[in-house]
Motif scaffolding. Structure first.
Motif, mmCIF file in Angstrom:
data_model
loop_
_atom_site.group_PDB
_atom_site.id
_atom_site.type_symbol
_atom_site.label_atom_id
_atom_site.label_comp_id
_atom_site.label_asym_id
_atom_site.label_seq_id
_atom_site.Cartn_x
_atom_site.Cartn_y
_atom_site.Cartn_z
ATOM 1 N N UNK A 140 16.911 -3.119 15.635
ATOM 2 C CA UNK A 140 15.646 -2.877 16.329
ATOM 3 C C UNK A 140 15.278 -4.108 17.140
ATOM 4 N N UNK A 141 14.816 -3.898 18.361
ATOM 5 C CA UNK A 141 14.364 -5.047 19.152
ATOM 6 C C UNK A 141 12.983 -5.491 18.656
ATOM 7 N N UNK A 142 12.483 -6.595 19.183
ATOM 8 C CA UNK A 142 11.207 -7.144 18.736
ATOM 9 C C UNK A 142 10.078 -6.128 18.859
ATOM 10 N N UNK A 143 10.026 -5.433 19.984
ATOM 11 C CA UNK A 143 8.974 -4.434 20.185
ATOM 12 C C UNK A 143 9.110 -3.304 19.167
ATOM 13 N N UNK A 144 10.336 -2.868 18.915
ATOM 14 C CA UNK A 144 10.572 -1.795 17.948
ATOM 15 C C UNK A 144 10.150 -2.194 16.543
ATOM 16 N N UNK A 145 10.495 -3.424 16.153
ATOM 17 C CA UNK A 145 10.084 -3.911 14.823
ATOM 18 C C UNK A 145 8.569 -4.005 14.736
ATOM 19 N N UNK A 146 7.951 -4.521 15.790
ATOM 20 C CA UNK A 146 6.498 -4.649 15.796
ATOM 21 C C UNK A 146 5.807 -3.299 15.705
ATOM 22 N N UNK A 147 6.299 -2.345 16.499
ATOM 23 C CA UNK A 147 5.701 -1.008 16.480
ATOM 24 C C UNK A 147 5.911 -0.331 15.132
ATOM 25 N N UNK A 148 7.118 -0.442 14.586
ATOM 26 C CA UNK A 148 7.401 0.165 13.288
ATOM 27 C C UNK A 148 6.530 -0.465 12.204
ATOM 28 N N UNK A 149 6.418 -1.784 12.212
ATOM 29 C CA UNK A 149 5.579 -2.465 11.231
ATOM 30 C C UNK A 149 4.128 -2.029 11.330
ATOM 31 N N UNK A 150 3.625 -1.926 12.557
ATOM 32 C CA UNK A 150 2.234 -1.514 12.758
ATOM 33 C C UNK A 150 2.017 -0.076 12.294
ATOM 34 N N UNK A 151 2.927 0.810 12.651
ATOM 35 C CA UNK A 151 2.791 2.220 12.264
ATOM 36 C C UNK A 151 2.898 2.403 10.754
ATOM 37 N N UNK A 152 3.842 1.689 10.122
ATOM 38 C CA UNK A 152 3.956 1.781 8.667
ATOM 39 C C UNK A 152 2.707 1.207 7.997
ATOM 40 N N UNK A 153 2.144 0.155 8.594
ATOM 41 C CA UNK A 153 0.895 -0.408 8.075
ATOM 42 C C UNK A 153 -0.241 0.601 8.132
ATOM 43 N N UNK A 154 -0.338 1.337 9.247
ATOM 44 C CA UNK A 154 -1.358 2.375 9.374
ATOM 45 C C UNK A 154 -1.169 3.445 8.296
ATOM 46 N N UNK A 156 0.367 3.137 5.433
ATOM 47 C CA UNK A 156 0.086 2.564 4.119
ATOM 48 C C UNK A 156 -1.409 2.506 3.838
ATOM 49 N N UNK A 157 -2.191 2.081 4.801
ATOM 50 C CA UNK A 157 -3.648 2.021 4.608
ATOM 51 C C UNK A 157 -4.193 3.420 4.316
ATOM 52 N N UNK A 158 -3.715 4.420 5.054
ATOM 53 C CA UNK A 158 -4.167 5.793 4.806
ATOM 54 C C UNK A 158 -3.780 6.265 3.417
ATOM 55 N N UNK A 159 -2.535 6.012 3.032
ATOM 56 C CA UNK A 159 -2.073 6.464 1.723
ATOM 57 C C UNK A 159 -2.799 5.746 0.597
ATOM 58 N N UNK A 160 -3.011 4.444 0.763
ATOM 59 C CA UNK A 160 -3.724 3.696 -0.276
ATOM 60 C C UNK A 160 -5.135 4.257 -0.461
ATOM 61 N N UNK A 161 -5.798 4.576 0.628
ATOM 62 C CA UNK A 161 -7.140 5.130 0.528
ATOM 63 C C UNK A 161 -7.161 6.537 -0.047
ATOM 64 N N UNK A 162 -6.216 7.350 0.381
ATOM 65 C CA UNK A 162 -6.190 8.754 -0.029
ATOM 66 C C UNK A 162 -5.613 8.958 -1.413
ATOM 67 N N UNK A 163 -4.608 8.187 -1.749
ATOM 68 C CA UNK A 163 -3.907 8.407 -3.023
ATOM 69 C C UNK A 163 -4.335 7.426 -4.106
ATOM 70 N N UNK A 164 -5.315 6.593 -3.815
ATOM 71 C CA UNK A 164 -5.851 5.705 -4.846
ATOM 72 C C UNK A 164 -5.004 4.500 -5.142
ATOM 73 N N UNK A 165 -4.117 4.109 -4.247
ATOM 74 C CA UNK A 165 -3.263 2.964 -4.521
ATOM 75 C C UNK A 165 -3.780 1.676 -3.924
ATOM 76 N N UNK A 166 -5.033 1.652 -3.492
ATOM 77 C CA UNK A 166 -5.565 0.440 -2.847
ATOM 78 C C UNK A 166 -5.516 -0.724 -3.814
ATOM 79 N N UNK A 167 -5.172 -1.895 -3.300
ATOM 80 C CA UNK A 167 -4.978 -3.074 -4.138
ATOM 81 C C UNK A 167 -6.276 -3.732 -4.535
ATOM 82 N N UNK A 168 -7.273 -3.729 -3.697
ATOM 83 C CA UNK A 168 -8.485 -4.480 -4.024
ATOM 84 C C UNK A 168 -9.698 -3.665 -3.676
#
Length: 168
Positions: A140-154, A156-168
């Motif tokens: 993956x090029x730099x842009x691809x890694x950045x986009x993938x990281x950002x999308x996976x982060x989004x 993860x935040x949704x899943x943590x909120x919806x599925x109760x896995x939030x850390x703090x």
């Protein structure tokens, strides 16, 4: 559509049930497949040091917070069960990588810290592990890694909120 194993599975399901929206399978299936392949690789630098990813995550949690942690805090930091943390801590203590001491006020509570050997191991392994992970992502090029990281982060935040896995 990418021609990977998940694309093949999706095409097969579409042939059997053309009315179904297989879009979620294309994302979740690929995440699961990537996770399985990464686990099969067993994190080469960690394996060469005789550590599992889960053990390294415990050591890393204590190192990056730079303070003693209780097993309960380690369970939250590493998304692990208390029993799994206890088992891993026992193995790490036997290897001389962590120390546990009892709480002065509550004997049921333990505090975990890295030994000098544990700290040195984490500090030595982390750059090697990051280099290994960089190699894994090299396609993956730099842009691809950045986009993938950002999308996976989004996600993860949704899943943590919806599925109760939030850390703090």
């Amino acid at each position: 559509m990418t021609d990977d194993i998940v694309a093949s599975v999706v095409r097969q399901w579409q042939a059997v049930h053309p009315e179904l929206d297989t879009g979620p399978m294309e994302i979740i299936g690929r995440i699961n497949r990537c996770a399985a392949l990464l686990q099969q690789a067993e994190d080469a630098p960690l394996r060469s040091a005789g550590l599992t990813r889960a053990e390294f995550d415990l050591l890393g949690a204590v190192r990056r917070t730079d303070r003693e942690l209780t097993p309960g805090e380690l369970a939250r930091e590493t998304f692990s069960s208390g029993a799994a943390v206890t088992k891993r801590l026992r193995a790490l203590q036997e290897r001389g990588l962590v120390d546990r001491r009892g709480d002065d006020r509550d004997r049921r509570v333990a505090h975990v810290r890295l030994t000098d050997e544990g700290r040195d191991l984490v500090d030595r392994l982390l750059p090697r592990q990051l280099a290994y992970e960089r190699t894994v992502l090299a396609g993956l090029d730099d842009d691809g890694r950045g986009e993938l990281g950002a999308r996976l982060g989004e996600l993860l935040v949704q899943l943590e909120g919806r599925l109760g896995g939030a850390r703090r």
